[in-house]
Design a protein around this motif. Structure first.
Motif, PDB file in Angstrom:
ATOM      1  N   ARG A 189       1.567   4.399  -2.623  1.00 62.18           N
ATOM      2  CA  ARG A 189       1.642   5.682  -2.121  1.00 62.18           C
ATOM      3  C   ARG A 189       2.824   6.528  -2.781  1.00 62.18           C
ATOM      4  O   ARG A 189       2.875   7.748  -3.196  1.00 62.18           O
ATOM      5  CB  ARG A 189       1.546   5.985  -0.883  1.00 62.18           C
ATOM      6  N   TRP A 230       0.311   7.370   8.325  1.00 61.33           N
ATOM      7  CA  TRP A 230      -0.939   6.976   8.491  1.00 61.33           C
ATOM      8  C   TRP A 230      -1.703   7.987   9.384  1.00 61.33           C
ATOM      9  O   TRP A 230      -2.720   8.765   9.067  1.00 61.33           O
ATOM     10  CB  TRP A 230      -1.075   5.678   8.669  1.00 61.33           C
ATOM     11  N   GLN A 259      -6.167   7.010   4.154  1.00 65.69           N
ATOM     12  CA  GLN A 259      -7.531   6.801   4.906  1.00 65.69           C
ATOM     13  C   GLN A 259      -8.390   5.610   4.460  1.00 65.69           C
ATOM     14  O   GLN A 259      -9.395   5.580   4.989  1.00 65.69           O
ATOM     15  CB  GLN A 259      -8.390   8.250   4.603  1.00 65.69           C
ATOM     16  N   ASP A 260      -7.741   4.833   3.780  1.00 65.34           N
ATOM     17  CA  ASP A 260      -8.280   3.490   3.350  1.00 65.34           C
ATOM     18  C   ASP A 260      -8.729   2.857   4.683  1.00 65.34           C
ATOM     19  O   ASP A 260      -8.017   2.518   5.690  1.00 65.34           O
ATOM     20  CB  ASP A 260      -7.020   2.712   2.905  1.00 65.34           C
ATOM     21  N   ARG A 291      -9.048  -0.052   5.627  1.00 72.01           N
ATOM     22  CA  ARG A 291      -8.484  -1.346   5.853  1.00 72.01           C
ATOM     23  C   ARG A 291      -7.218  -1.016   6.607  1.00 72.01           C
ATOM     24  O   ARG A 291      -6.687  -2.048   7.355  1.00 72.01           O
ATOM     25  CB  ARG A 291      -8.078  -2.100   4.475  1.00 72.01           C
ATOM     26  N   GLN A 332      -6.294  10.082   0.279  1.00 72.40           N
ATOM     27  CA  GLN A 332      -7.457   9.167   0.544  1.00 72.40           C
ATOM     28  C   GLN A 332      -6.839   7.634   0.760  1.00 72.40           C
ATOM     29  O   GLN A 332      -7.396   7.129   1.328  1.00 72.40           O
ATOM     30  CB  GLN A 332      -8.424   9.100  -0.868  1.00 72.40           C
ATOM     31  N   GLN A 333      -5.703   7.429   0.033  1.00 72.06           N
ATOM     32  CA  GLN A 333      -5.104   6.234   0.095  1.00 72.06           C
ATOM     33  C   GLN A 333      -4.719   6.047   1.643  1.00 72.06           C
ATOM     34  O   GLN A 333      -4.778   4.837   2.190  1.00 72.06           O
ATOM     35  CB  GLN A 333      -3.850   6.204  -0.784  1.00 72.06           C
ATOM     36  N   HIS A 385       0.778  -1.132   0.033  1.00 73.34           N
ATOM     37  CA  HIS A 385       0.092   0.045  -0.071  1.00 73.34           C
ATOM     38  C   HIS A 385       0.765   1.543  -0.009  1.00 73.34           C
ATOM     39  O   HIS A 385       0.598   2.183  -0.771  1.00 73.34           O
ATOM     40  CB  HIS A 385      -0.922  -0.070   1.293  1.00 73.34           C
TER      41      HIS A 385
END
Length: 490
Positions: free
Chosen positions: A13, A86, A55-56, A58, A52-53, A9
């Motif tokens: 980014r 994060w 704030q995923d 998961r 947004q990535q 992930h």
């Protein structure tokens, strides 16, 4: 398994950030003026996608599960750095991120024409919007982190640094810097100084710059040099973009600018390849980043031994002239003259420019002054620190820097922190071998020390531990003061 998901992930980014960096580089170097609004919107969209990535939904589960997995010590540190990024991203709402990116792009683009025109009135409403949004971000971050508003922004660039510590550090520098400036000017007053006689063709300056970059170990397969209004180093480790600006009447300015940005670039190119796409493999802080550019520019390039290597290169590109003698070039590059422009400031007066900006941006964010008060406050502090006035001269006063145009409040202290860290690193190296000897014979040994102690460490250690491990002591201005006194007073 969850750690693997997180790594993938954050690598995604990294790729988005790479695209954003190249878009920003193009905006500053090649983009036609008519593309500014479309580019601002595109970069705003990209900023939101990156936000947004992080704030995923998961991610919370992955972090919780990864913390229960058996991880190697380095992976544990990596996990902590991913969590820090994060957590930071969750502090601001998406709408604010979009608005800040859009306002910053518009203000920065307008600044490029408003500054040369000395147009403070045209700049003010754009800057007020950026400041207002930055204050909103600071408030949200401060509440979540339990910090002051300014410290919450400082945390983005210097994790763990606080204004209280800066006040103590800068207070110490203020206690001896004015006297040192006076002493050095008195010492230099009767020196004979020859200015190189131009014009110096831009293509020849570029060729000289590229040759010096090669001398400093820059990897041209993973980077390039271009021109922009404000010099910078951007991109990512595999694709580093440097810029400078040229003046056909002054060959000295662009050359040192290129060397400065090459220091940034070598740090990026020297980060550990197997970690560089994760937060733990990226630069520790902007203060450490600036320490590398200032190590290259101040500790190395202005050292008499390095200038002795530059002098024949200048003659080869521009022809022989008395001003290019090593002794004269050394005097030129160590001349102390208080001036209005930060990027042109000498090594001794430079901290005054940073302390001025630190006091202003702290008070702007904390609401102790408003954007409209900036020119007057700037003039007052410039008079106090360097005895120079800027009334009515916005271009060379409060409009001279690009940083605040996009809301980069909290960045400026990194420059003086970098100078202090660079002096500590040079002192540590000289405990092993005199720097003069290394410059004359084994410049690669200097880079090997930086590679081992700074570049390859990336963000595996916090800043204090990184400096203490490399230099034998934490942040301390003693080596910086000793360096300035030795170089400028003998």
């Amino acid at each position: 398994m969850s750690y693997t998901f997180l790594s993938q992930h954050f690598e995604q980014r990294y790729h988005l950030q790479h695209l954003g960096a190249i878009c920003g580089w193009d905006q500053s170097t090649m983009m036609p003026p008519g593309g500014s609004e479309a580019r601002a919107e595109a970069m705003s969209t990209l900023a939101v996608l990156c936000h947004q990535q992080l704030q995923d939904p998961r991610l919370a589960d992955w972090f919780a599960a990864a913390e229960q997995e058996p991880l190697a010590p380095q992976h544990t540190v990596s996990l902590a750095e991913m969590r820090r990024q994060w957590h930071d991203a969750t502090l601001l709402p998406e709408e604010l991120v979009r608005a800040m990116s859009l306002a910053g792009s518009r203000c920065e683009h307008a600044w490029r024409s408003l500054r040369p025109a000395n147009d403070w009135a045209g700049y003010l409403p754009l800057f007020e919007e950026v400041l207002n949004l930055s204050r909103q971000a600071a408030s949200a971050r401060a509440e979540a982190l339990g910090l002051s508003q300014y410290d919450s922004l400082l945390e983005q660039y210097e994790p763990g640094m606080r204004s209280e510590r800066l006040d103590t550090l800068f207070g110490d520098i203020k206690s001896w810097l004015p006297g040192l400036i006076t002493q050095v000017q008195d010492k230099q007053r009767d020196e004979t100084l020859l200015q190189p006689k131009g014009p110096f063709a831009i293509e020849q300056q570029r060729a000289l710059g590229l040759e010096v970059m090669a001398l400093l170990g820059f990897d041209f397969d993973h980077g390039r040099l271009d021109v922009s209004v404000h010099p910078f180093c951007g991109g990512v480790s595999e694709d580093v973009r440097l810029t400078t600006r040229y003046n056909e009447q002054d060959v000295t300015q662009a050359l040192m600018g290129i060397i400065h940005e090459t220091g940034h670039a070598r740090y990026e190119q020297g980060l550990p390849a197997h970690w560089r796409r994760l937060p733990v493999g990226q630069a520790r802080s902007m203060g450490i980043h600036e320490s590398q550019s200032l190590f290259f520019e101040m500790q190395l390039a202005r050292h008499p031994a390095f200038i002795a290597r530059l002098a024949p290169l200048l003659e080869r590109h521009f022809g022989a002239q008395p001003a290019f003698s090593p002794d004269n070039m050394a005097r030129l590059y160590t001349r102390v003259t208080p001036g209005l422009i930060r990027v042109d400031a000498d090594e001794v007066t430079y901290p005054a420019h940073i302390m001025l900006r630190y006091e202003i941006e702290r008070d702007l964010i904390e609401g102790k002054m408003e954007a409209r008060d900036l020119p007057e406050r700037w003039d007052q502090l410039m008079q106090s620190y360097l005895g120079l006035g800027t009334k009515g001269n916005y271009r060379d006063g409060c409009l001279q820097d690009i940083h605040w145009t996009d809301g980069s409040f909290g960045y400026f202290p990194s420059y003086t922190l970098g100078a202090i860290y660079a002096a500590q690193q040079a002192a540590a190296i000289q405990q092993l071998t005199p720097l003069e000897q290394l410059i004359e014979n084994r410049l690669t040994s200097v880079f090997s020390w930086l590679q081992k102690n700074i570049w390859q460490q990336a963000s595996l250690l916090d800043t204090d531990r990184l400096i203490e491990q490399a230099c034998g002591q934490p942040l301390d201005a003693t080596a910086f003061r000793q360096h300035l006194q030795t170089r400028y007073l003998g």
